[in-house]
Design a protein around this motif. Structure first.
Motif, PDB file in Angstrom:
ATOM      1  N   LYS A 103      -3.768 -22.482 -42.705  1.00 45.55           N
ATOM      2  CA  LYS A 103      -2.371 -22.080 -42.906  1.00 45.55           C
ATOM      3  C   LYS A 103      -1.553 -22.355 -41.642  1.00 45.55           C
ATOM      4  N   LYS A 104      -2.111 -22.008 -40.496  1.00 46.32           N
ATOM      5  CA  LYS A 104      -1.389 -22.253 -39.236  1.00 46.32           C
ATOM      6  C   LYS A 104      -1.119 -23.755 -39.074  1.00 46.32           C
ATOM      7  N   ALA A 105      -2.117 -24.565 -39.431  1.00 50.26           N
ATOM      8  CA  ALA A 105      -1.978 -26.018 -39.255  1.00 50.26           C
ATOM      9  C   ALA A 105      -0.891 -26.585 -40.177  1.00 50.26           C
ATOM     10  N   TYR A 106      -0.866 -26.159 -41.448  1.00 44.84           N
ATOM     11  CA  TYR A 106       0.170 -26.771 -42.308  1.00 44.84           C
ATOM     12  C   TYR A 106       1.552 -26.208 -42.023  1.00 44.84           C
ATOM     13  N   LYS A 107       1.614 -25.024 -41.412  1.00 45.58           N
ATOM     14  CA  LYS A 107       2.929 -24.540 -40.952  1.00 45.58           C
ATOM     15  C   LYS A 107       3.419 -25.414 -39.782  1.00 45.58           C
ATOM     16  N   GLU A 108       2.475 -25.780 -38.909  1.00 45.01           N
ATOM     17  CA  GLU A 108       2.835 -26.675 -37.790  1.00 45.01           C
ATOM     18  C   GLU A 108       3.377 -28.007 -38.327  1.00 45.01           C
TER      19      GLU A 108
ATOM     20  N   VAL B 265       6.222 -15.290 -46.351  1.00 42.75           N
ATOM     21  CA  VAL B 265       5.508 -14.230 -47.064  1.00 42.75           C
ATOM     22  C   VAL B 265       5.070 -14.834 -48.395  1.00 42.75           C
ATOM     23  N   GLU B 266       3.766 -14.841 -48.612  1.00 41.09           N
ATOM     24  CA  GLU B 266       3.222 -15.383 -49.870  1.00 41.09           C
ATOM     25  C   GLU B 266       2.989 -14.216 -50.816  1.00 41.09           C
ATOM     26  N   ILE B 267       3.776 -14.189 -51.888  1.00 42.07           N
ATOM     27  CA  ILE B 267       3.853 -12.992 -52.727  1.00 42.07           C
ATOM     28  C   ILE B 267       2.979 -13.105 -53.962  1.00 42.07           C
ATOM     29  N   ASN B 268       2.192 -12.059 -54.184  1.00 43.15           N
ATOM     30  CA  ASN B 268       1.408 -11.932 -55.408  1.00 43.15           C
ATOM     31  C   ASN B 268       2.265 -11.157 -56.411  1.00 43.15           C
ATOM     32  N   LEU B 269       2.695 -11.831 -57.469  1.00 41.66           N
ATOM     33  CA  LEU B 269       3.660 -11.235 -58.401  1.00 41.66           C
ATOM     34  C   LEU B 269       3.041 -10.124 -59.240  1.00 41.66           C
ATOM     35  N   LEU B 270       1.747 -10.123 -59.404  1.00 42.22           N
ATOM     36  CA  LEU B 270       1.101  -9.104 -60.231  1.00 42.22           C
ATOM     37  C   LEU B 270       0.800  -7.854 -59.425  1.00 42.22           C
ATOM     38  N   GLU B 271       0.411  -8.057 -58.169  1.00 37.79           N
ATOM     39  CA  GLU B 271       0.025  -6.912 -57.331  1.00 37.79           C
ATOM     40  C   GLU B 271       1.163  -6.396 -56.461  1.00 37.79           C
ATOM     41  N   HIS B 272       2.279  -7.122 -56.429  1.00 34.84           N
ATOM     42  CA  HIS B 272       3.432  -6.752 -55.586  1.00 34.84           C
ATOM     43  C   HIS B 272       3.008  -6.635 -54.117  1.00 34.84           C
ATOM     44  N   SER B 273       2.205  -7.573 -53.689  1.00 31.08           N
ATOM     45  CA  SER B 273       1.785  -7.607 -52.289  1.00 31.08           C
ATOM     46  C   SER B 273       2.217  -8.930 -51.678  1.00 31.08           C
ATOM     47  N   GLY B 274       2.252  -8.974 -50.349  1.00 27.38           N
ATOM     48  CA  GLY B 274       2.677 -10.201 -49.684  1.00 27.38           C
ATOM     49  C   GLY B 274       1.889 -10.467 -48.416  1.00 27.38           C
ATOM     50  N   GLU B 275       1.238 -11.630 -48.362  1.00 30.49           N
ATOM     51  CA  GLU B 275       0.556 -12.038 -47.127  1.00 30.49           C
ATOM     52  C   GLU B 275       1.584 -12.726 -46.249  1.00 30.49           C
ATOM     53  N   TRP B 276       1.832 -12.183 -45.065  1.00 34.66           N
ATOM     54  CA  TRP B 276       2.831 -12.795 -44.207  1.00 34.66           C
ATOM     55  C   TRP B 276       2.169 -13.505 -43.027  1.00 34.66           C
ATOM     56  N   SER B 277       2.851 -14.487 -42.496  1.00 35.53           N
ATOM     57  CA  SER B 277       2.373 -15.132 -41.268  1.00 35.53           C
ATOM     58  C   SER B 277       3.578 -15.634 -40.476  1.00 35.53           C
ATOM     59  N   LEU B 278       3.475 -15.482 -39.178  1.00 35.26           N
ATOM     60  CA  LEU B 278       4.562 -15.888 -38.277  1.00 35.26           C
ATOM     61  C   LEU B 278       3.990 -16.808 -37.210  1.00 35.26           C
ATOM     62  N   LEU B 279       4.567 -17.994 -37.126  1.00 39.81           N
ATOM     63  CA  LEU B 279       4.176 -18.951 -36.085  1.00 39.81           C
ATOM     64  C   LEU B 279       5.356 -19.120 -35.145  1.00 39.81           C
ATOM     65  N   ASN B 280       5.102 -18.886 -33.865  1.00 39.21           N
ATOM     66  CA  ASN B 280       6.161 -19.059 -32.865  1.00 39.21           C
ATOM     67  C   ASN B 280       5.623 -19.920 -31.734  1.00 39.21           C
ATOM     68  N   ARG B 281       6.042 -21.187 -31.724  1.00 44.50           N
ATOM     69  CA  ARG B 281       5.497 -22.116 -30.717  1.00 44.50           C
ATOM     70  C   ARG B 281       5.917 -21.734 -29.303  1.00 44.50           C
ATOM     71  N   SER B 282       7.140 -21.192 -29.139  1.00 43.67           N
ATOM     72  CA  SER B 282       7.643 -20.862 -27.798  1.00 43.67           C
ATOM     73  C   SER B 282       6.746 -19.833 -27.126  1.00 43.67           C
ATOM     74  N   SER B 283       6.360 -18.818 -27.882  1.00 41.38           N
ATOM     75  CA  SER B 283       5.536 -17.765 -27.289  1.00 41.38           C
ATOM     76  C   SER B 283       4.048 -18.017 -27.506  1.00 41.38           C
ATOM     77  N   GLU B 285       2.564 -17.526 -30.252  1.00 41.56           N
ATOM     78  CA  GLU B 285       2.051 -16.500 -31.161  1.00 41.56           C
ATOM     79  C   GLU B 285       1.748 -17.065 -32.542  1.00 41.56           C
ATOM     80  N   TYR B 286       0.679 -16.573 -33.139  1.00 39.04           N
ATOM     81  CA  TYR B 286       0.456 -16.770 -34.571  1.00 39.04           C
ATOM     82  C   TYR B 286      -0.068 -15.447 -35.115  1.00 39.04           C
ATOM     83  N   LEU B 287       0.723 -14.805 -35.935  1.00 41.73           N
ATOM     84  CA  LEU B 287       0.397 -13.465 -36.435  1.00 41.73           C
ATOM     85  C   LEU B 287       0.322 -13.487 -37.953  1.00 41.73           C
ATOM     86  N   GLU B 288      -0.566 -12.675 -38.499  1.00 44.70           N
ATOM     87  CA  GLU B 288      -0.719 -12.581 -39.964  1.00 44.70           C
ATOM     88  C   GLU B 288      -0.866 -11.124 -40.358  1.00 44.70           C
TER      89      GLU B 288
END
Lengths: 122, 313
Positions: A103-108, B265-283, B285-288
């Motif tokens: 996932k990180k790679a395809y976001k890049e 945010v990748e949303i599961n429409l049946l479970e009303h949940s969301g897997e999120w991920s943030l990529l920040n090249r400057s810092s 960071e890669y957070l999930e």
């Protein structure tokens, strides 16, 4: 292929936002791809003919985005000049990555592609 | 003396078909009253019949079914009017689907009308013929009559055709027997909308059939999409609207892209949940993480994170 070779990725219309951005789904291998993302070898075909070739096979595309081999290598994504099923075909290999690394790679790749802009549009 | 729809009770859709006559109050035993009661029962039983895939013509003659054109036209998806059935507590349900079945019983009937919402681009304005055409997001063309209050908007939107500013039109549509919108009979509301308009994109996502992704890709759950539409409209009143796209597995990705960052945010429409991920090249960071999207706090966090993405110049 060289590090500067442009790898051309067809963007499915649903992965092309209405304000012109390329969405991350465009660079995620489908489940049946087994981690291998199909692209065109930009040393062998230009973006516009690549669109034409893709549509001739009855497949949907909203345009072509580009990623270089060097950009892929920054994220440990091997690029394979396989020439199968047609001579201009190449592959970006995500297969060794965990789901989170993938996932990180395809976001890049999505960021690179958007900063470059579409190379050809339908 | 006649039958009127007297009210749709709040919080439900229980209708009261009222026998409207002053005389009925004064002379409750007059014969006409019995006819009206029979008519009310026949309407309810005809609706109940189509619910059970039985012919409504056992209760109402086929030539009278066309009168449903004037009844229930503004029903929305998943809305129902409940009508009491004779002699008990059971009810029939007039929905878009049952109304359509009643109207189309006769093979002679080629079209029916109901409320319609159209998203697309104004592709033609013919001021001589007083008509316009919309190229819808699904690629078909729908025509309508120009109403004075919308004339300037139509002309301006046509001028903007190349800049791809879409419009939303609400009104009464004429549909063919297969449910395809042929034209707009009247327009109640028309506006130019954001290219990323949430309702427009949700309508596109709803239209996806299984196999949409070159042979793979599941269709998306309609109830889940309704929930997502309501949630997004409520949350993103004053924040960058997410770009929405489908996943192969039938989910939805809400996505914001910057020159060196990416949040989704990748949303599961049946479970009303969301897997999120943030990529920040400057810092670097890669957070999930995972959101419970039935929790309002999760949406506030998503909105806050989205505000880092102002869009591209």
């Amino acid at each position: 292929m060289t590090p500067e070779t442009m790898l051309l990725r067809q963007i499915h219309p649903m992965y092309f936002s209405k304000d012109g951005e390329i969405l991350r789904g465009a660079f995620k291998p489908t489940n049946s791809d087994n981690g291998f993302l199909s692209v065109y070898n930009g040393d062998m075909i230009e973006p516009a003919p690549a669109v034409h070739h893709y549509r001739e096979q009855g497949r949907k595309t909203g345009g072509v985005a580009g990623i270089t081999v060097e950009e892929c290598s920054r994220h440990q994504l091997p690029c394979i000049d396989d020439g199968v099923p047609f001579p201009e075909h190449a592959t970006i290999d995500f297969s060794k990555k965990s789901p989170s690394e993938m996932k990180k790679a395809y976001k890049e790749l999505t960021i690179y592609a958007n900063n470059r802009g579409l190379l050809a549009q339908v | 003396m006649g039958l009127t729809l007297s009210e749709v009770k709040e919080g439900s859709a229980k209708t009261v078909l009222k026998l409207a006559t002053a005389a009925s109050l004064l002379f409750p035993d007059i014969p006409a009253l019995n006819y009206l009661k029979s008519a009310r029962d026949a309407i309810s039983m005809a609706i109940h019949a189509v619910e059970k895939n039985e012919p409504p013509t056992d209760h109402i003659p086929v030539h009278l079914l066309k009168h449903f054109e004037g009844f229930g036209k503004s029903l929305r998806e998943k809305e129902a009017m409940e009508l009491p059935l004779p002699g008990g507590t059971a009810v029939s349900h007039l929905t878009r689907e049952t109304r359509k079945k009643l109207l189309l019983v006769s093979e002679q009937v080629k079209t029916y009308t109901e409320n319609a919402t159209v998203f697309g681009h104004v592709s033609e304005v013919d001021q001589k013929r007083e008509s316009f055409e919309i190229l819808t997001i699904f690629g078909n063309t729908v025509s309508g009559r120009i109403e004075e209050e919308h004339r300037m908007l139509l002309v301006d939107a046509l001028r903007d055709f190349k800049s791809r500013l879409p419009v939303r039109i609400d009104g009464v549509g004429v549909f063919n027997r297969t449910g395809k919108l042929k034209e707009l009979k009247s327009v109640t509301h028309m506006s130019v909308i954001d290219p990323l308009d949430i309702s427009m994109r949700i309508a596109e996502l709803k239209s996806l059939q299984a196999g949409w992704l070159d042979g793979v890709g599941e269709s998306l759950d309609a109830d889940g999409l309704d929930w997502l539409e309501d949630s997004l409209i409520a949350a993103f009143t004053n924040a960058p609207i997410p770009k929405l796209s489908p996943t192969e597995e039938g989910g939805v990705i809400c996505e914001w892209i910057g020159p060196d960052s990416h949040f989704d945010v990748e949303i599961n429409l049946l479970e009303h949940s969301g897997e999120w991920s943030l990529l920040n090249r400057s810092s670097g960071e890669y957070l999930e993480g995972l959101f419970d999207l039935d929790d309002a706090f999760a949406w506030r966090v998503i909105v806050q994170m989205s505000k880092q993405f102002k869009g591209r110049d």
